[in-house]
Design a protein around this motif. Sequence first.
Motif, PDB file in Angstrom:
ATOM      1  N   ASP A  82       0.819  -1.192   0.012  1.00  0.00           N
ATOM      2  CA  ASP A  82       0.069   0.051  -0.046  1.00  0.00           C
ATOM      3  C   ASP A  82       0.968   1.220  -0.141  1.00  0.00           C
ATOM      4  OD1 ASP A  82       0.696  -0.448   2.782  1.00  0.00           O
ATOM      5  OD2 ASP A  82      -0.729   0.813   3.435  1.00  0.00           O
ATOM      6  N   VAL A  83       1.978   1.334   0.708  1.00  0.00           N
ATOM      7  CA  VAL A  83       2.927   2.487   0.577  1.00  0.00           C
ATOM      8  C   VAL A  83       3.540   2.585  -0.864  1.00  0.00           C
ATOM      9  CG1 VAL A  83       5.060   3.213   1.362  1.00  0.00           C
ATOM     10  CG2 VAL A  83       3.847   2.212   2.950  1.00  0.00           C
ATOM     11  N   ARG A  84       3.773   1.621  -1.567  1.00  0.00           N
ATOM     12  CA  ARG A  84       4.429   1.546  -2.761  1.00  0.00           C
ATOM     13  C   ARG A  84       3.287   2.169  -3.716  1.00  0.00           C
ATOM     14  NH1 ARG A  84       8.669  -2.846  -4.535  1.00  0.00           N
ATOM     15  NH2 ARG A  84       9.133  -1.119  -5.871  1.00  0.00           N
ATOM     16  N   ARG A  85       1.993   1.598  -3.656  1.00  0.00           N
ATOM     17  CA  ARG A  85       0.759   2.224  -4.536  1.00  0.00           C
ATOM     18  C   ARG A  85       0.728   3.745  -4.200  1.00  0.00           C
ATOM     19  NH1 ARG A  85      -1.533  -2.869  -3.430  1.00  0.00           N
ATOM     20  NH2 ARG A  85      -2.920  -1.885  -1.625  1.00  0.00           N
ATOM     21  N   ARG A  86       0.798   4.101  -2.728  1.00  0.00           N
ATOM     22  CA  ARG A  86       0.448   5.406  -2.594  1.00  0.00           C
ATOM     23  C   ARG A  86       1.658   6.511  -3.248  1.00  0.00           C
ATOM     24  NH1 ARG A  86      -0.149   4.323   2.899  1.00  0.00           N
ATOM     25  NH2 ARG A  86       1.809   5.326   3.634  1.00  0.00           N
ATOM     26  N   TYR A  87       2.992   6.012  -3.392  1.00  0.00           N
ATOM     27  CA  TYR A  87       3.915   6.917  -3.757  1.00  0.00           C
ATOM     28  C   TYR A  87       3.636   6.762  -5.517  1.00  0.00           C
ATOM     29  CZ  TYR A  87       6.984   8.049  -0.332  1.00  0.00           C
ATOM     30  OH  TYR A  87       7.627   8.577   0.890  1.00  0.00           O
ATOM     31  N   GLY A  88       2.932   5.813  -5.907  1.00  0.00           N
ATOM     32  CA  GLY A  88       2.720   5.474  -7.550  1.00  0.00           C
ATOM     33  C   GLY A  88       3.836   4.612  -8.201  1.00  0.00           C
ATOM     34  N   ARG A  89       2.986   3.668  -8.773  1.00  0.00           N
ATOM     35  CA  ARG A  89       3.983   2.551  -9.393  1.00  0.00           C
ATOM     36  C   ARG A  89       4.652   2.806 -10.608  1.00  0.00           C
ATOM     37  NH1 ARG A  89       5.045  -2.269  -6.770  1.00  0.00           N
ATOM     38  NH2 ARG A  89       6.775  -1.893  -8.121  1.00  0.00           N
ATOM     39  N   THR A  90       5.579   4.129 -10.507  1.00  0.00           N
ATOM     40  CA  THR A  90       6.030   4.736 -11.667  1.00  0.00           C
ATOM     41  C   THR A  90       7.648   4.727 -11.140  1.00  0.00           C
ATOM     42  OG1 THR A  90       5.879   6.924 -10.769  1.00  0.00           O
ATOM     43  CG2 THR A  90       4.191   6.350 -12.170  1.00  0.00           C
ATOM     44  N   THR A  91       8.618   5.319 -12.301  1.00  0.00           N
ATOM     45  CA  THR A  91      10.003   5.401 -11.874  1.00  0.00           C
ATOM     46  C   THR A  91      10.060   6.564 -10.695  1.00  0.00           C
ATOM     47  OG1 THR A  91      10.592   4.346 -14.119  1.00  0.00           O
ATOM     48  CG2 THR A  91      12.326   5.589 -12.983  1.00  0.00           C
ATOM     49  N   TYR A  92       9.563   7.636 -11.140  1.00  0.00           N
ATOM     50  CA  TYR A  92       9.735   8.797 -10.297  1.00  0.00           C
ATOM     51  C   TYR A  92       9.079   8.570  -8.924  1.00  0.00           C
ATOM     52  CZ  TYR A  92       9.603  13.633  -8.814  1.00  0.00           C
ATOM     53  OH  TYR A  92       9.917  14.972  -8.073  1.00  0.00           O
ATOM     54  N   GLY A  93       7.798   8.030  -8.755  1.00  0.00           N
ATOM     55  CA  GLY A  93       7.242   7.705  -7.656  1.00  0.00           C
ATOM     56  C   GLY A  93       8.150   6.785  -6.714  1.00  0.00           C
TER      57      GLY A  93
END
Length: 475
Positions: free
Chosen positions: A288-299
Amino acid sequence: MIAKEFRGPIMHSMYMHFRPNLDRRTILKAGGAGMLGLTLPRLLAAQERSAAGGANRPAKAKSIVFLYQFGGPSHVDTFDMKPEAPDGVRSHFPQISTSLPGLSICDLLPETAKVMDKVTLVRTVYHNMKNHNSAAYYALTGHAPPLDDIRLRDSVELFPAYGSVVDRLAPLTNGLPTFVAYPYVIRDGAVTPGQHASFLGKRHDPLLITEDPNSRNFKLPELSLPANLSVERLQQRREIQKLINRQTDEQERIAAAEGLDAYYERTLTMLSSPTVRNAFDLSAEPDDVRRRYGRTTYGQGCLLARRLVEAGVKFVNVYFSSSIGGQSKSDGGWDTHGFNNTFMYPILKSWHLPQTDHTLPVFLNDLDERGLLDSTLVVWMGEFGRTPKLNSQTSRDHWPQCYTVLLAGGGVKRGYIHGRSDKQGAFPDRDGVPLEDLAATMFSLLGVDPQTELFDRLNRPLPVAAGRPVSAVMA
């Protein structure tokens, strides 16, 4: 993988900066007619300041995360909008109110609007470099390039990156890298200067990672040993290398070998450090933390930055993109001129602003909730802003004369706006901040005296930052 331009896991140059003890040749040169006008007493005094001046100020920040927005974001379409400006200048985006009373920003940044009470906006940063590589070098080092030219090339004559200076003057001694940069080597045609240690020598280069932190198998191949090579065997090879190094008399070879020695020492320490491996292990983060940041290179790059400062890394460069971009709705930097029938507003709406709004506020909130924001200075900036006047493609061109930099944490005020631009966002109207002053502020907050002198390849003393700290932004 590691970019070929830098020939190894730690970016490098082939030259070293001045040594802690002056050698006989340097003393003789300085004691003669004077090398470049330096007398021996002045040279000794300057060296003493450099040796002792690395961290002689009370530090308000333990770490800096430099979120570099390559290409140059439009300040008048984000954080310094001018709703009363005439058509042809005024943004096509509406404004929304924020958590900081009296401040409105672009309506495509709704989550960012909620954290404006945590940040300082410096609305009057300026310089005079209009080409990307020249301006980017300026932004990444705090020092003006010798010329404003799109052909400016990387060189050991140029000034080192902020993080390399920190690694020279206030390095970590616990096995962690002082300076980490990822996930690209940025370039506008040629490699952009200012990303490595330059004349300080390769021992002060960043730990450069060009793996995608959003990759399922993200890891650090740079720190991985071959299956048949133990740390002990590598140490034995290193002792042999030391012996070979001692047997050569060629000055250039000695300089390179000494730098290689430092690289070997550093790598060996990292290879045996669980702290380093754990800091880079994004798989340890909850989904859920990784999803919050966004599953993108920048996130995921911003999430990695949080893990690195949590572990104690002092300086982290996170590059928003590898190039200036500006023509894609799904990739690239902020250079939104309107080339080739691509137009700024659709690109900003589809790519840059959603990416920023999904990541920046999450990063700031996460740092704050973990008690890290007060000790971590976050710097969000590009190399310049965009022209207040829209061009014929309803887009904006390069504009270094006045633009906005966002600062948060690390000893700066919460909910503060520094300076004021004129009615069109073209020039500072009050409290202008030259780029050198912004650099001095960063170093000062980290406890590094901006007037500390470093020596280039010609032994000329150069201050860490040529400006003065902006005390008004400090808490």
